[in-house]
Write an enzyme that holds these catalytic residues in place. Structure first.
Site, PDB file in Angstrom:
ATOM      1  N   GLU A 171     -12.278  -7.478 -10.843  1.00 11.09           N
ATOM      2  CA  GLU A 171     -13.040  -7.382 -12.092  1.00 11.09           C
ATOM      3  C   GLU A 171     -12.422  -8.251 -13.180  1.00 11.09           C
ATOM      4  O   GLU A 171     -13.086  -8.705 -14.087  1.00 11.09           O
ATOM      5  CB  GLU A 171     -13.095  -5.935 -12.603  1.00 11.09           C
ATOM      6  CG  GLU A 171     -13.651  -4.925 -11.636  1.00 11.09           C
ATOM      7  CD  GLU A 171     -12.575  -4.286 -10.770  1.00 11.09           C
ATOM      8  OE1 GLU A 171     -11.711  -3.575 -11.298  1.00 11.09           O
ATOM      9  OE2 GLU A 171     -12.615  -4.503  -9.553  1.00 11.09           O
ATOM     10  N   ARG A 209       1.403   0.711  -2.137  1.00  8.89           N
ATOM     11  CA  ARG A 209       1.286   2.101  -1.687  1.00  8.89           C
ATOM     12  C   ARG A 209       0.784   2.213  -0.260  1.00  8.89           C
ATOM     13  O   ARG A 209       1.058   3.198   0.422  1.00  8.89           O
ATOM     14  CB  ARG A 209       0.436   2.904  -2.667  1.00  8.89           C
ATOM     15  CG  ARG A 209       1.160   3.058  -4.014  1.00  8.89           C
ATOM     16  CD  ARG A 209       0.328   3.722  -5.049  1.00  8.89           C
ATOM     17  NE  ARG A 209      -0.793   2.874  -5.437  1.00  8.89           N
ATOM     18  CZ  ARG A 209      -1.457   2.986  -6.548  1.00  8.89           C
ATOM     19  NH1 ARG A 209      -1.146   3.917  -7.414  1.00  8.89           N
ATOM     20  NH2 ARG A 209      -2.449   2.178  -6.828  1.00  8.89           N
TER      21      ARG A 209
END
Length: 185
Positions: free
Chosen positions: A108, A71
């Protein structure tokens, strides 16, 4: 920046962002709230409004906009065009030919690697990093490390959306950062 379009007010930009970003809870995994920018991208008036405002957040003398996959490509290219700057894509590992420069970083849920084509930025080039989202800051920090490896003059990083409270800006250290829309996580 192109001067033939009026600059939108802060209230206009806030209204466009609030009405053109769709939330998807538990995507791509439970506990994640995904912010979808597709409604913004498909509305030409809204997209022009946001790009015009975003350009005002960036230095006037930018030579290169560096956008991260994917993006950041979609948003970085029109920003570069409006600023009269070049555009340099940052890709995921294995997508560039030759011998790209790369940086790996922790997520994460694992690790990721980003790359820039070797020779993509000249030393001293006045550069900004753009992406759609600043959350925990790992991708932005890795991209900053890549840009600095070219001895480019990294002026800052700017994001369409900043999720507050996730420590993204902390990962950028003293790098100036801005966001079109800053919202709670």
């Amino acid at each position: 920046m192109s001067t033939d379009r009026p600059r939108p007010s802060a209230a206009e930009v806030e209204a466009v962002m609030a009405s053109h970003i769709t939330d998807f809870p538990d995507f791509p995994e439970p506990g994640i709230l995904f912010r979808d920018i597709t409604p913004l991208l498909r509305d030409p008036v809204a997209l022009r409004t946001v790009i015009a405002h975003w350009c005002t957040l960036l230095p006037d003398d930018v030579e290169y906009v560096v956008g991260t996959e994917a993006r950041g490509f979609v948003l970085g290219a029109p920003l570069a065009y409006e600023l009269g700057a070049g555009f340099v894509p940052v890709r995921k590992a294995g997508k560039l030919p030759g011998f790209p420069r790369s940086v790996s970083y922790s997520l994460e849920y694992g690790t990721a690697t980003v790359e820039i084509s070797d020779g993509a930025l000249p030393a001293g080039a006045r550069t900004v990093i753009v992406d759609d989202l600043l959350a925990t800051g790992g991708t932005a920090a890795a991209t900053a490390e890549l840009v600095r490896s070219f001895d480019a003059d990294l002026l800052g990083a700017s994001f369409l959306i900043e999720l507050q409270g996730l420590g993204g800006r902390d990962k950028l250290g003293d790098l100036p950062a801005s966001a079109v829309w800053s919202i709670p996580n």
